[in-house]
Design a protein around this motif. Structure first.
Motif, short mmCIF file in Angstrom:
data_model
loop_
_atom_site.label_atom_id
_atom_site.label_comp_id
_atom_site.label_asym_id
_atom_site.label_seq_id
_atom_site.Cartn_x
_atom_site.Cartn_y
_atom_site.Cartn_z
N ARG A 54 0.83 -1.21 0.00
CA ARG A 54 0.00 0.00 0.00
C ARG A 54 0.87 1.26 0.00
NH1 ARG A 54 -2.32 3.43 3.88
NH2 ARG A 54 -4.43 4.15 3.37
N THR A 103 -5.20 1.29 -3.53
CA THR A 103 -6.37 0.42 -3.41
C THR A 103 -6.21 -0.83 -4.25
OG1 THR A 103 -7.84 2.31 -2.98
CG2 THR A 103 -8.88 0.28 -3.76
N SER A 112 -8.37 0.12 2.43
CA SER A 112 -8.72 0.93 1.26
C SER A 112 -9.80 1.95 1.58
CB SER A 112 -9.19 0.02 0.11
OG SER A 112 -10.39 -0.65 0.47
N THR A 150 -12.96 1.21 -0.20
CA THR A 150 -12.79 1.55 -1.62
C THR A 150 -13.36 2.93 -1.96
OG1 THR A 150 -14.85 0.47 -2.35
CG2 THR A 150 -12.84 -0.86 -2.32
#
Length: 409
Positions: free
Chosen positions: A47, A73, A360, A363
């Motif tokens: 990440r 992500t 994330s 998302t």
């Protein structure tokens, strides 16, 4: 040099074999927990370094307008998908395993070198898939993460009831006193913490009605738990009510702390834009502990994890007893498996989706690449989890009254 290299290779193989056999002899659950922990570390590392690496993959970097957060992500989702497939395949393979005579029992406990290689290959292969597959997986992961949270709540409810029943079964005054003391302490902690939440998330001079509603609802639910549990017609106890109250207060806090950092009602973080390393480490540690707890309870819980043939169906055994059953100790003859292997691996598959959503920001776009699990989506996921927890606990109390002809375990 060649002789030295040969000796080193031999020692390395011997060490791997020794470690693998040691894992086989002890609880395999701890080894799977360790592997999942490694996957979280890999997700976190990728990440941080995903953007410059993934830009070199033409099938991933399909546009010049892609942000750094988008690449982060993508990295998290691809590691998560590899992890999900690994544990999902194990869950499918282990369907129907009832006793230790089944060859698949040895697959569950052994073959760690092969499992590690397969896991690494699956994770690596995910980085060769097109972006469309990741979009679909990211959408499905929201539901999988929700299922993980629901299962986690059910396991928590089962754990608190088991704890209460085990102390009541001792039928001694000191254990009753201990139950009362812990219950009172938990309730004091719940309402004291709720008061602190008012100071943190309802700063003076601002209209923070939504935050006030969440905190007041938490306090009302805690009070309702005690009233319903102590009602003469309800076969309840104060200990589970108090523990669930503390948990709901904690979930309310995690939800409110997930509000955007620039939101005026987030008095805990709105004055500080930077996120310290300790904050990130604490967030990841909380996630790991949450998953490990659910996984270990999956092998010990009596709610629905154990297969019908298990010796634990209808009676409780400690985690140590389960480990002895796993390694075949205590009897020369084959024994039924001590927990459902399929459900155990399913827990990790869903946890892979859950960890991907945390890393994330579910998302959704985040205000900072350093923030984990921050945003309005995270807030509502937490608050809904709290309300579902409350609903399930209340249902566990009133269901025997509504359906007296049914058995509830």
């Amino acid at each position: 040099m060649s002789c030295l290299a040969s000796c080193c290779a031999s020692l390395t193989c011997g060490l791997c074999t020794s470690v693998a056999s040691g894992v086989t002899r002890s609880s395999a659950r701890l080894a799977y927990c360790g592997l999942f922990g490694v996957s979280l570390i890999v997700s976190w590392v990728l990440r941080q370094v995903a953007s410059p690496l993934l830009k070199n993959f033409s099938w991933i970097n399909t546009s010049d307008n892609l942000s750094k957060e988008w690449f982060q992500t993508q990295a998290v989702l691809r590691v998560s998908l590899g992890n999900f497939l690994f544990f999902g395949l194990l869950a499918l393979i282990m369907i129907g395993v009832k006793d230790q005579n089944d060859r698949r029992d040895s697959w569950h406990h052994g073959g760690w070198v092969a499992k590690l290689v397969i896991w690494m290959l699956l994770v690596a292969l995910m980085f060769f898939l097109p972006n469309g597959v990741m979009t679909i997986y990211g959408f499905l992961s929201k539901f999988g993460a929700g299922m993980f949270l629901l299962i986690q709540v059910i396991i928590l409810l089962d754990a608190t009831h088991s704890w209460n029943d085990s102390w009541v079964a001792k039928d001694e005054q000191k254990w009753y006193v201990a139950l009362l003391v812990i219950s009172v302490v938990c309730y004091i902690a719940t309402f004291a913490f709720s008061g602190i939440l008012f100071m943190w998330f309802n700063p003076s001079g601002h209209d923070c009605g939504l935050n006030v509603f969440f905190i007041v609802m938490t306090m009302i639910l805690a009070f309702a738990f005690a009233v319903i549990a102590l009602h003469p017609k309800v076969n309840g106890s104060l200990l589970p009510a108090s523990v669930i109250s503390v948990y709901c207060a904690y979930v309310c806090y995690t939800g409110l702390s997930s509000e955007p950092r620039d939101y005026v009602c987030n008095g805990l973080h709105n004055k500080s834009k930077a996120v310290t390393t300790s904050t990130l480490v604490l967030g990841m540690l909380t996630t790991v502990l949450s998953v490990l707890y659910s996984a270990l309870r999956a092998g010990s819980s009596t709610t629905f994890m154990s297969p019908p043939s298990s010796p634990r169906s209808g009676e409780k055994k400690s985690l140590l007893d389960s480990e002895e059953l796993e390694s075949g100790k205590g009897s020369a003859e084959a024994r039924p498996v001590s927990y459902s292997y399929t459900f155990f691996h399913l827990i990790f598959a869903l946890a892979s989706m859950y960890s991907a959503m945390l890393l994330s920001g579910w998302t959704s776009s985040s205000e900072s690449e350093e923030l984990i699990d921050v945003g309005w989506t995270s807030l509502w996921v937490r608050i809904c989890t709290e309300w579902v927890t409350a609903g399930l606990y209340i249902w566990s109390l009133v269901a025997p009254l509504l359906f007296p002809d049914r058995e509830f375990h």
